[in-house]
Scaffold this active site. Structure first.
Site, short mmCIF file in Angstrom:
data_model
loop_
_atom_site.label_atom_id
_atom_site.label_comp_id
_atom_site.label_asym_id
_atom_site.label_seq_id
_atom_site.Cartn_x
_atom_site.Cartn_y
_atom_site.Cartn_z
N ASP A 140 -10.72 3.50 5.13
CA ASP A 140 -11.13 2.11 4.94
C ASP A 140 -12.66 2.00 4.87
O ASP A 140 -13.18 1.03 4.33
CB ASP A 140 -10.62 1.26 6.11
CG ASP A 140 -9.39 0.44 5.72
OD1 ASP A 140 -9.19 0.20 4.52
OD2 ASP A 140 -8.65 0.05 6.63
N GLN B 10 -3.99 -1.76 9.90
CA GLN B 10 -3.98 -3.06 9.23
C GLN B 10 -4.59 -4.12 10.14
O GLN B 10 -4.19 -4.28 11.29
CB GLN B 10 -2.54 -3.44 8.84
CG GLN B 10 -2.43 -4.73 8.04
CD GLN B 10 -3.08 -4.64 6.66
OE1 GLN B 10 -2.97 -3.65 5.96
NE2 GLN B 10 -3.81 -5.68 6.28
N LYS C 251 0.83 -1.20 0.00
CA LYS C 251 0.00 0.00 0.00
C LYS C 251 0.87 1.25 0.00
O LYS C 251 0.57 2.23 -0.70
CB LYS C 251 -0.94 0.00 1.23
CG LYS C 251 -2.09 -0.99 1.10
CD LYS C 251 -2.81 -1.25 2.42
CE LYS C 251 -3.89 -2.33 2.24
NZ LYS C 251 -4.47 -2.78 3.51
#
Lengths: 291, 291
Positions: free
Chosen positions: B120, B97, B53
């Site tokens: 997210d 994460q 990412k």
């Protein structure tokens, strides 16, 4: 064969009885469950709903605090009232009667109801929690929760059933679909853009109608033996009535009851459930507040 | 007839190109889009995702700020870090994460990400807004949003289609179902408790597989001509590979591609889309922050 009637009057009376007992237990500890009702404007139907809710509150031992604002009230006035009620420790639930007059932004007002007093369960955080595993909504929205109670208390197996929800509104269709997914039904969400709708609904073991169209669900749309929950409350003309009007559901009851296994009537089906669930949420809020 | 391949690599490259242009426009105004990444513990797969990412961030002109905490980190430590990043004006998006180590309560951490930086899109308020008409989520969750982009950019008509979603997870199945309802598909949500699953999936014009079971969707479960989005990323043994392992989807690709009208491969389908949508959300957040 004629479908078994799911008696919303009797089931809601049972629930109100349970709520009354819970309220008595709280009162014995010195806690009086309280519901604030907010009515903006003078819509007669809204006024009637609010007065009915307050009457049922009194019957089960919930104190209600009624607040009225004029039709021309500003958004600031409504916001100020809701904020004040949010801070009032005697108030365990806040009910803002919808719809609000046009000059008032509904989401802004509903967002101002503290989550812990959102007994209607309309806050997006509540809806989000409803959609997510491992999260518990503070309150389940009343009308959809009432539908689930009708299924449970009439002995309808939800887990593994094919459930078809007709309608995707914020306050009925979508939340009931989310609740049914959470209860392990296979859920199909239908709406005005659905193709071949009768085919889709005819596969439903559980059919939920919540589209607001009188007699829309006809017998060819129903699977033999299905459980049908009629969420419609449509007023139609009826010359044979003194009022000239009659309340009917989204389901063509006369024909569908010959096909379905179980069905809710209108009136006397989902109607009385919404208030019962509102009372339940209010007493739960008071109990939670008491620790 | 063999299905048309929906090329996630090419589509995600297009999106990254668009994001890069948007980032350049922001940089020209003196705004550097920034993404903070939080990695707790030393799971190699998680570390690899985060590093990928960050690499893609660099390629499109997003600055990334990486933070690592040890596997034994306390909830307070993670919470403190996330809170600090929430207040940092250089950070437009925060990526925690997942999964987090067992001692840490995932909802508590995710709730601490300010809504305006929840790139997210996992916050329950976001999910609630996704489920409701008239509400706009701050960010659409990346993986489900990627699925929708694959459908749109491969010319699949969503409105009026029968869409079947296999799986009801918080981060893929449920939000993609909500997005599809919002786009006027008739949506059926299936899961482990669904009866006669092959019959249900075989009615899908759009079939979304997101259950995490290798090769679960076989050709008898697919309607001829359907568009199939394979959300699975399952690692299976493969002696012919040097690594001894291979990445496969939830769909039995070889057989299903003979039936479907269009299909995403694994790898090269949904995989690259998630990061592209994360980058898009981050740059949108920076643009929003800039007014």
């Amino acid at each position: 064969m004629t479908a078994r009637l799911i008696d919303g009057k009797a089931i809601s009376a049972d629930i109100r009885g349970e709520v009354k007992e819970a309220a008595e237990r709280l009162r014995a500890k010195g806690i009086v469950p309280g519901l604030a009702t907010v009515l903006v404007g003078n819509d007669p139907a809204s006024a009637k709903y609010v007065s009915m809710k307050r009457k049922k509150c009194a019957e089960v031992g919930i104190e209600s605090f009624h607040h009225e604002l004029p039709h021309e009230a500003t958004q600031e006035q409504v916001l100020e009232l809701v904020t004040r009620l949010g801070a009032d420790p005697a108030v365990h639930g806040i009910l803002v009667q919808l719809p609000l007059p046009k000059q008032i932004d509904e989401p802004t007002i509903l967002n101002a109801v503290p989550l812990a007093k959102d007994v209607d369960g309309f806050h997006p955080l509540n809806i989000g929690a409803l959609a997510m595993k491992g999260r518990d909504p503070a309150f389940v929205p009343c009308t959809p929760n009432g539908f689930i109670e009708l299924l449970d208390r009439s002995g309808t197996e939800i887990s593994g059933a094919n459930a078809v929800v007709l309608g995707r509104s914020n306050i009925v269709g979508m939340p009931v679909a989310l609740l049914l997914v959470g209860r392990n039904a296979t859920v199909t969400i239908c709406h005005s853009r659905t193709q071949n709708l009768p085919e889709v609904t005819a596969r439903a073991d559980i059919l939920i109608a919540a589209i607001g169209r009188a007699h829309f669900v006809t017998s060819d749309m129903v699977k033999p033996g299905a459980t049908v929950i009629d969420g419609g409350t449509n007023v139609i003309d009826d010359a044979s009535r003194k009022s000239g009007k009659r309340l009917v559901g989204d389901v063509d009851f006369g024909a569908v009851q010959e096909i379905a296994g179980a069905i809710t009537p209108v009136p006397g089906g989902v109607g009385p459930m919404t208030i019962a669930m509102l009372l339940q949420n209010t007493v739960r809020s008071a109990a939670r507040d008491a620790g």
